[in-house]
Design a protein around this motif. Structure first.
Motif, PDB file in Angstrom:
ATOM      1  N   ARG A   1      11.889 -14.269   0.881  1.00  0.00           N
ATOM      2  CA  ARG A   1      10.926 -15.093   0.831  1.00  0.00           C
ATOM      3  C   ARG A   1      11.710 -16.344   0.437  1.00  0.00           C
ATOM      4  O   ARG A   1      11.018 -17.247  -0.662  1.00  0.00           O
ATOM      5  CB  ARG A   1       9.679 -14.674  -0.261  1.00  0.00           C
TER       6      ARG A   1
ATOM      7  N   THR B   1       6.139  -5.021   1.856  1.00  0.00           N
ATOM      8  CA  THR B   1       4.769  -4.565   2.225  1.00  0.00           C
ATOM      9  C   THR B   1       3.867  -5.371   1.448  1.00  0.00           C
ATOM     10  O   THR B   1       2.668  -5.227   1.995  1.00  0.00           O
ATOM     11  CB  THR B   1       4.730  -3.118   2.008  1.00  0.00           C
TER      12      THR B   1
ATOM     13  N   HIS C   1      -1.687  -6.441   0.518  1.00  0.00           N
ATOM     14  CA  HIS C   1      -0.644  -5.714   1.291  1.00  0.00           C
ATOM     15  C   HIS C   1      -0.702  -6.713   2.379  1.00  0.00           C
ATOM     16  O   HIS C   1      -1.417  -7.308   3.079  1.00  0.00           O
ATOM     17  CB  HIS C   1      -0.827  -4.334   1.725  1.00  0.00           C
ATOM     18  N   ARG C   2       0.543  -6.443   3.200  1.00  0.00           N
ATOM     19  CA  ARG C   2       0.574  -7.517   4.606  1.00  0.00           C
ATOM     20  C   ARG C   2      -0.039  -6.701   5.519  1.00  0.00           C
ATOM     21  O   ARG C   2      -0.763  -7.204   6.430  1.00  0.00           O
ATOM     22  CB  ARG C   2       2.122  -7.513   4.822  1.00  0.00           C
ATOM     23  N   HIS C   3      -0.188  -5.408   5.555  1.00  0.00           N
ATOM     24  CA  HIS C   3      -0.771  -4.724   6.620  1.00  0.00           C
ATOM     25  C   HIS C   3      -1.501  -3.362   6.198  1.00  0.00           C
ATOM     26  O   HIS C   3      -0.860  -2.787   5.185  1.00  0.00           O
ATOM     27  CB  HIS C   3       0.034  -4.437   7.830  1.00  0.00           C
TER      28      HIS C   3
ATOM     29  N   ARG D   1       2.343  -8.838   0.077  1.00  0.00           N
ATOM     30  CA  ARG D   1       1.981 -10.157   0.356  1.00  0.00           C
ATOM     31  C   ARG D   1       1.872 -10.873  -0.907  1.00  0.00           C
ATOM     32  O   ARG D   1       2.419 -12.163  -1.181  1.00  0.00           O
ATOM     33  CB  ARG D   1       0.732 -10.477   1.331  1.00  0.00           C
TER      34      ARG D   1
ATOM     35  N   PRO E   1      -7.058 -11.045   3.809  1.00  0.00           N
ATOM     36  CA  PRO E   1      -6.297 -10.441   2.644  1.00  0.00           C
ATOM     37  C   PRO E   1      -6.999  -9.564   1.697  1.00  0.00           C
ATOM     38  O   PRO E   1      -6.366  -8.585   1.316  1.00  0.00           O
ATOM     39  CB  PRO E   1      -5.594 -11.779   2.168  1.00  0.00           C
TER      40      PRO E   1
END
Length: 589
Positions: A188, A416, A491-493, A418, A472
């Motif tokens: 990041r 994983t 989480h991102r997904h 965010r 999100p």
């Protein structure tokens, strides 16, 4: 624009009527290619040396006509006092747009003028005079006190005019692409963080110090640092900031530790360094202002200019130039800093230029340092491509208030998760009651409704998943920081748990009975709060195009108002999918 010197030795900028960027035309078509190149070089040198800060114009342009076999060349030079690197992109884009309008016979209209350099200068001066930067003074004083000016040197000579040398090295295109694409995702980071990490690593090893002092240049267009309200994206001028950073190079081995450490130190710089120059040069003359103490200047400066591009597309005024973007130094004076390092991406390759004095450092020494930085960057790229790379740092989650060890424990390699967010007081209360009676179903919500016009339940299921991906908060779960403090980990997904039921063969009474059983079973097994999502879905097909939706979620996830936003997005996504289109949902925050 022009500059004039007042009695205190300060330069003031004036806004004079008259010529700004003067354009000359030179027809070199009768000459051969070699003679054209010589004539262009001579004309360019005259244009550059003719710029003087105390008189206008501070910019010149020369259009060279080279005949039918070579494209025309446009040379533009502007004094560096009034234009920074970002401004070149703005200037060329406006010239391209204006030329296109004029060539088509339409009036030239570049739209309303953006915020100007003068607007920014007045805002900066007033913001400083009002004491807005004063809370930063302690930070900058501490940083200035840690600056050390000495570097190893090869020679004991004294820098003099004419002894400046430059060493340029390039990272290959494949390495550059991996550096720009893969490394920032792993940790990041911004590209500037990675370049400074490699530079600090090499300089620390060379100097034998664990600290590296660098004068860092930034683009300076930090409108938010001045209270917002200024759009500087289309402004021309010199907005560049220059401020000291003293980077601690960690003793912990490994590229991951270095990247995390340098990134956090750079994130700790208040307002991207805008306040340093303001406090040092603008604040002392105001009532109650305290100047920053004099201090040694960092021996190295660094400036990353980003990716410099010109269009190769047809229909544009400018094509890719045959030469390189260069800073013409004119008759340079004595170097004030041992090393100045500039980086940019041109033609797909990362390029470093190291300026130094031949009276202090031999070329082979500077070239060795430059090559070591490239090798450090290659090692970082290889590290980030490996299975054990990646990670987040506390600055990625500013609201969570965590130390690095907690971040590592909660998010691992960071790929994983965010975001990490604190719970609101109401959410904390809900969580407390849930933990006090985990089997009581406290704050477990169930929404069930009939939806008509759904011949394909799978399409409705895809609409729900699309909504989860765009929202999100729907991908959040509860995690526990040290001292038992709960946080929401976004989480991102995540995949929405989904159950399909087909009750079309059942009578209405039997369907109602089965629905009661489904709701009771759902309430008896609430979603685990530590795994996303804190909700699940059941789609029950009741007839040909009629579906009963059973949506179960924990109230810590959503309030009542948000429930209607989610349902609205699901219906919009389903309608788009039914038309064979990709859903276009608002990005929820």
């Amino acid at each position: 624009l022009r500059f004039s010197r007042d009695g205190l030795g300060q330069h003031t900028v004036g806004d004079d009527a008259g010529d700004g960027l003067v354009l000359h035309h030179r027809d070199l078509s009768p000459l051969g290619p070699a003679a054209q190149d010589r004539a262009m070089a001579a004309e360019i040198a005259r244009a550059q040396r003719g710029l003087r800060p105390e008189r206008r114009p501070l910019g010149r342009a020369v259009l060279f006509s080279l005949g039918p076999h070579r494209p025309d060349r446009l040379f533009v030079t502007v004094h560096h006092l009034v234009i920074d690197a970002v401004s070149w992109q703005v200037l060329l884009a406006e010239l391209d747009r204006a030329h296109g309008q004029a060539a088509s016979g339409t009036p030239v209209d570049l739209g309303p003028p953006p915020a100007s350099f003068q607007d920014w200068a007045h805002r900066l001066a007033q913001y400083t005079a009002d004491g807005e930067f004063d809370p930063e003074a302690a930070y900058w004083s501490r940083t200035a006190g840690r600056v050390h000016a000495d570097l190893p040197r090869d020679l004991d000579g004294v820098a003099a005019p004419g002894d400046e040398r430059a060493v340029t090295v390039r990272l290959g295109a494949a390495w550059t692409e991996a550096l720009l694409r893969d490394v920032p995702q792993a940790y990041r980071t911004q590209v500037n963080d990675v370049l400074l990490a490699a530079l600090a690593h090499v300089l620390a090893h060379w100097s034998g110090r664990g600290q590296v002092a660098i004068a860092l240049e930034g683009h300076g267009r930090e409108a938010r640092a001045l209270g917002g309200g200024l759009d500087l994206s289309g402004a021309l001028g010199w907005f560049t900031t220059l401020f000291p950073v003293v980077l601690e190079v960690p003793g912990t081995p490994g590229w991951g530790a270095l990247l995390k450490s340098v990134k956090e130190q750079l994130r700790a710089v208040p307002r991207r360094g805008v306040g340093y120059g303001a406090l040092r040069h603008l604040r002392p003359g105001t009532s109650g202002g305290q100047p920053l103490p004099d201090h040694a200047e960092p021996p190295v400066s660094f400036n990353y200019l980003g990716r410099l591009t010109t269009s190769d597309a047809s229909g544009t005024l400018f094509a890719r130039p045959p030469g390189r973007f260069e800073l013409f130094g004119g008759d340079r004076g004595v170097r004030t800093r041992p090393l100045d390092v500039t980086a940019l991406v041109a033609d797909g390759q990362l390029e470093f230029t190291w300026h130094h004095s031949a009276a202090r450092h031999r070329e082979e020494t500077v070239r060795r340092l430059a090559e070591e930085v490239l090798e450090a960057l290659r090692a970082i790229v290889r590290h980030c491509a490996g299975p054990n790379s990646g990670g987040a740092t506390p600055s990625d989650f500013p609201l969570a208030g965590l130390e690095q060890a907690e971040v590592d424990r909660l998010v691992g390699d960071g790929r994983t998760v965010r975001d990490l967010l604190p719970l609101t007081p109401v959410q904390s209360g809900m969580l407390f009651h849930h933990l006090s009676a985990p089997d009581a179903g406290v704050y477990l919500e169930q929404v069930h409704l009939d939806v008509r016009g759904v011949p394909d339940p799978d399409a409705l299921a895809r609409a729900w998943q699309e909504t989860v991906e765009r929202t999100p908060e729907l991908r959040a779960a509860v995690v526990w920081a040290d001292a038992g403090r709960p946080l929401l980990a976004v989480h991102r997904h995540c995949v929405l748990p989904l159950a399909h039921h087909d009750w079309r063969a059942l009578s209405p009474a039997r369907q109602r009975e089965r629905l009661r059983d489904l709701l009771a079973a759902d309430r008896a097994a609430p979603p685990a709060l530590d795994r996303p999502p804190l909700m699940r879905l059941a789609l029950v097909r009741l007839s040909g195009d009629r579906v009963r939706v059973v949506w179960t979620f924990h109230h810590v996830l959503l309030d009542g108002w948000s429930v209607f936003h989610v349902l609205s997005d699901v219906m919009a996504a389903h309608a788009a999918l039914a038309r064979g289109e990709a859903p276009r949902l608002p990005e929820r925050r």
